[in-house]
Enzyme design. Structure first.
Site, PDB file in Angstrom:
ATOM      1  N   THR A  21      -3.000   1.931 -36.230  1.00  9.33           N
ATOM      2  CA  THR A  21      -4.037   1.034 -35.707  1.00  9.33           C
ATOM      3  C   THR A  21      -5.006   1.825 -34.826  1.00  9.33           C
ATOM      4  O   THR A  21      -4.843   3.029 -34.625  1.00  9.33           O
ATOM      5  CB  THR A  21      -3.398  -0.134 -34.925  1.00  9.33           C
ATOM      6  N   ASN A  22      -6.015   1.152 -34.317  1.00  4.48           N
ATOM      7  CA  ASN A  22      -6.959   1.713 -33.351  1.00  4.48           C
ATOM      8  C   ASN A  22      -6.844   0.945 -32.048  1.00  4.48           C
ATOM      9  O   ASN A  22      -6.505  -0.242 -32.068  1.00  4.48           O
ATOM     10  CB  ASN A  22      -8.394   1.531 -33.848  1.00  4.48           C
ATOM     11  N   GLY A  23      -7.178   1.573 -30.955  1.00  3.25           N
ATOM     12  CA  GLY A  23      -7.250   0.857 -29.687  1.00  3.25           C
ATOM     13  C   GLY A  23      -8.463  -0.059 -29.711  1.00  3.25           C
ATOM     14  O   GLY A  23      -9.569   0.386 -30.007  1.00  3.25           O
ATOM     15  N   ALA A  88     -12.802  -2.381 -34.729  1.00  6.26           N
ATOM     16  CA  ALA A  88     -12.343  -0.990 -34.814  1.00  6.26           C
ATOM     17  C   ALA A  88     -11.411  -0.906 -36.031  1.00  6.26           C
ATOM     18  O   ALA A  88     -10.186  -1.002 -35.907  1.00  6.26           O
ATOM     19  CB  ALA A  88     -11.603  -0.610 -33.535  1.00  6.26           C
ATOM     20  N   VAL A  89     -12.033  -0.779 -37.176  1.00  2.00           N
ATOM     21  CA  VAL A  89     -11.281  -0.812 -38.441  1.00  2.00           C
ATOM     22  C   VAL A  89     -10.583   0.541 -38.648  1.00  2.00           C
ATOM     23  O   VAL A  89     -11.208   1.588 -38.453  1.00  2.00           O
ATOM     24  CB  VAL A  89     -12.254  -1.060 -39.623  1.00  2.00           C
TER      25      VAL A  89
END
Ligand code: CTP
Length: 211
Positions: A21-23, A88-89
């Site tokens: 994932t992304n923050g 934030a893909v």
């Protein structure tokens, strides 16, 4: 006026419990959605997993992966006047997803990845006349070079660049500092300021230009 907004991170699962994932807190996208409702607009908010309540008056679609987010946006894109990609893909996903939780012994220490769909670029390529396409660029460095390059690469009318190198503004924070770019170059900057103020300012800038 109908706006379609993406927000939050996506999760790309390796197995039912592990993911890449992304923050991203989702706060900027939710603030834009809230400010849009306040203006009397119809809002579709396609959101990855975040710990925020649905803003009142918004049609919230909750998704997990980049592919889910793309499909939810693709089916709503034709009806929107403005598309704002704040999410934030994750750029990559595991090539293989296990149906059951993998043990340490079953897990390879090298992950094979494949690219996810670029939602902004793909939908920007499908735009009809009159649609406004707005991207975000979260960067730790070289914002002034990267933001206009991303605007062109992704076919946007506007790009909002934010510096995520510090802890006081950006990703998880309630505040943000942004620079706004359009095809003519740098069009303004705002912040550090609360994300709700940034959202109001952004809509004013974008709509002023439309008139
Ligand atoms: N974006 C998207 N789909 C993706 C990746 C990004 O829609 N698969 C959108 C984001 O929502 C944002 C813009 O593209 O509006 C820029 O995202 P960013 O993460 O800054 O750029 P990337 O395209 O991922 O490029 P890089 O990671 O190489 O900087």
């Amino acid at each position: 006026m109908r706006v379609l907004i993406t927000a939050g991170p996506t999760r790309e699962h390796l197995d039912p419990v592990r993911y890449l994932t992304n923050g991203s807190s989702g706060k900027m996208g939710y603030a834009l959605a809230t400010a849009a409702v306040r203006r009397g607009w119809e809002v579709d908010l396609v959101s990855g997993p975040v710990e925020l309540n649905a803003p009142a008056g918004v049609d919230l679609v909750q998704v997990i992966s980049a592919q889910d987010m793309f499909e939810a946006c693709a089916s709503r894109f034709g009806a929107c006047d403005v598309f704002v990609a704040v999410a934030a893909v994750a750029d990559f996903r595991p090539k293989y997803r296990a149906d059951q939780k993998q043990t340490k012994l079953e897990t390879d220490s090298t992950l094979e990845l494949e690219p996810t769909v670029d939602i902004l670029k793909t939908l920007g390529g499908r735009r009809r006349n009159g649609q406004l396409i707005v991207g975000f660029a979260a960067e730790t460095h070289d914002l002034d070079a990267k933001a206009p390059a991303k605007l062109i690469a992704k076919g946007c009318d506007w790009i909002v660049a934010n510096d995520v190198s510090g802890r006081d503004v950006g990703m998880e924070s309630d505040a943000n500092a942004v620079t706004l770019w359009n095809r003519g170059g740098r069009a303004g900057s705002k912040g550090p300021a609360p994300k709700h103020d940034i959202a109001e300012w952004l809509w004013n800038q974008l709509m002023d230009d439309q008139l």
